[in-house]
Design an enzyme around this catalytic site. Structure first.
Site, PDB file in Angstrom:
ATOM      1  N   ARG A 136     -18.905 -37.405   0.987  1.00  0.00           N
ATOM      2  CA  ARG A 136     -19.083 -36.499   1.713  1.00  0.00           C
ATOM      3  C   ARG A 136     -18.458 -35.237   1.632  1.00  0.00           C
ATOM      4  NH1 ARG A 136     -23.013 -38.730   3.258  1.00  0.00           N
ATOM      5  NH2 ARG A 136     -23.423 -39.724   5.165  1.00  0.00           N
ATOM      6  N   GLU A 169     -23.375 -28.625   4.559  1.00  0.00           N
ATOM      7  CA  GLU A 169     -24.880 -28.767   3.829  1.00  0.00           C
ATOM      8  C   GLU A 169     -25.755 -27.968   4.995  1.00  0.00           C
ATOM      9  OE1 GLU A 169     -25.517 -32.802   2.760  1.00  0.00           O
ATOM     10  OE2 GLU A 169     -23.689 -32.860   1.514  1.00  0.00           O
ATOM     11  N   HIS A 205     -27.756 -33.309  -2.194  1.00  0.00           N
ATOM     12  CA  HIS A 205     -27.590 -34.665  -1.672  1.00  0.00           C
ATOM     13  C   HIS A 205     -28.591 -35.640  -1.941  1.00  0.00           C
ATOM     14  CE1 HIS A 205     -25.413 -36.650   2.064  1.00  0.00           C
ATOM     15  NE2 HIS A 205     -25.723 -37.347   1.369  1.00  0.00           N
TER      16      HIS A 205
HETATM   17  C1  DGY Z   1     -25.931 -41.882   3.539  1.00  0.00           C
HETATM   18  O1  DGY Z   1     -26.432 -42.854   3.359  1.00  0.00           O
HETATM   19  O2  DGY Z   1     -24.718 -41.818   4.203  1.00  0.00           O
HETATM   20  C2  DGY Z   1     -26.319 -40.990   2.404  1.00  0.00           C
HETATM   21  O3  DGY Z   1     -25.280 -40.010   2.282  1.00  0.00           O
HETATM   22  C3  DGY Z   1     -27.529 -40.250   2.917  1.00  0.00           C
HETATM   23  O4  DGY Z   1     -27.288 -40.045   4.074  1.00  0.00           O
END
Ligand code: DGY
Length: 324
Positions: A243, A272, A290
């Site tokens: 993240r 983001e 992402h």
């Molecule tokens: C997750 O599954 O957390 C990925 O980052 C996509 O959202």
């Protein structure tokens, strides 16, 4: 026949999953696929039995404030759920589920792609070729860093961290050290050719490549800050597929600009889809939008996990991936 539950899917999902949702539930889809704002999400919590959000939706505590919450379950499309205020959801009796397991390999693959791309300057090379600026082979052209045999440091040894260790150790002969809050058994760590150390700093000081695989939010916010970046080797690279908020992005940009570390491969960002201009102009970073779970197989499997969770919940069973 029992009334179907009203559900809202906040973004477009793979067709195959939307079809199943439409059969089983009274489903509303976001046909334009534009991210919903907080007001629209607050309204959804008051109009639908289930809301199916994803990482681009913010559900802070304020959305749950006040009366009239109809939603009984948030079936999150994604394994990470730090965009949802879990305490607020719980306080309002809203269950939350996620989609673990099915995106492990694809996310580790993207981490590996970033690691290889930044070390071997693939982004820069591609830009040069596309710009028509390549003047031909020469022994000193675009020299990168060898990956095979180096040391990988992992922060967070869950499913994805382990999958990354496996790729690096067995595919690239790398030594693997990792930090994980809880103790991992020696034999379990050995299955991935990995060795646990006691502190984040130990990983940072030892590794040639540091790859982040811990959850975002809470105490992991800005886990990698200016002080910790300074502990990394100057020739090391930082990879983030976890993240964006795990890294203090401003501190990372400073570190990249002043060669505190050699480079970074990033699939996630603090705000983001905003990616700071100062980051975008750097040559020693590889930036992806992402994409960790973005394969047909995985995105479909993620959607089908949400279907399973919702179906179990509305059948009065415990959803397999309940997190709250
Ligand atoms: C997750 O599954 O957390 C990925 O980052 C996509 O959202």
């Amino acid at each position: 026949m029992a009334q179907k539950q009203r559900i809202l899917v906040t973004r477009r999902w793979p067709d195959a999953v939307e079809r199943v949702l439409a059969e089983r539930f009274e489903a509303s889809f976001n046909l334009l696929d534009v991210a919903m704002d907080e007001a629209a999400l607050a309204e959804a919590l008051r109009s639908f039995d289930a809301v199916l959000p994803t990482v681009s939706d913010r559900l802070p505590a304020s959305l749950f404030d006040g009366s009239g919450i109809r939603t009984k379950i948030l079936g999150n499309f994604g394994v990470g759920y730090n965009h949802i205020d879990i305490a607020a959801a719980k306080a309002h009796g809203v269950a939350v589920t996620n989609t673990p397991g099915v995106l492990t390999d694809c996310t580790a693959d993207i981490a590996m792609s970033l690691l290889l791309s930044v070390a071997r300057r693939a982004g820069e090379g591609e830009r040069e070729v596309r710009a028509g600026a390549w003047s031909g082979w020469r022994p000193t052209h675009m020299i990168g860093t060898k990956v095979t045999g180096k040391t990988l440091g992992i922060i967070g040894f869950g499913r994805i961290g382990k999958a990354m260790a496996k790729r690096c150790h067995f595919g690239f002969d790398m030594d693997v050290v990792f930090y994980n809050r809880s103790k991992i058994g020696l034999s379990e760590a050995a299955r991935y050719g990995a060795r646990q150390v006691d502190t984040v700093e130990e990983v940072l000081a030892t590794a040639d490549f540091v790859s982040l695989h811990c959850p975002g939010g809470g105490e992991n916010r800005h886990l990698i800050n200016a002080q910790r970046l300074a502990v990394m080797k100057p020739e090391a690279y930082l990879i983030n597929t976890a993240r964006g908020d795990v890294i203090d992005e401003k501190a990372l940009i400073d570190a990249l600009e002043t060669c505190v570390i050699r480079g970074a491969g990033l699939d996630v960002f603090e705000a983001e889809p905003h990616v700071p201009e100062r980051l975008r102009v750097l040559e020693n970073v590889v930036l992806l939008p992402h994409l960790g779970s973005a394969t047909e197989e995985t995105r479909t499997a993620m959607g089908m996990k949400v279907v399973e969770n919702l179906t179990a919940f509305f059948d009065g069973k415990v959803p397999p991936d309940r997190v709250a």
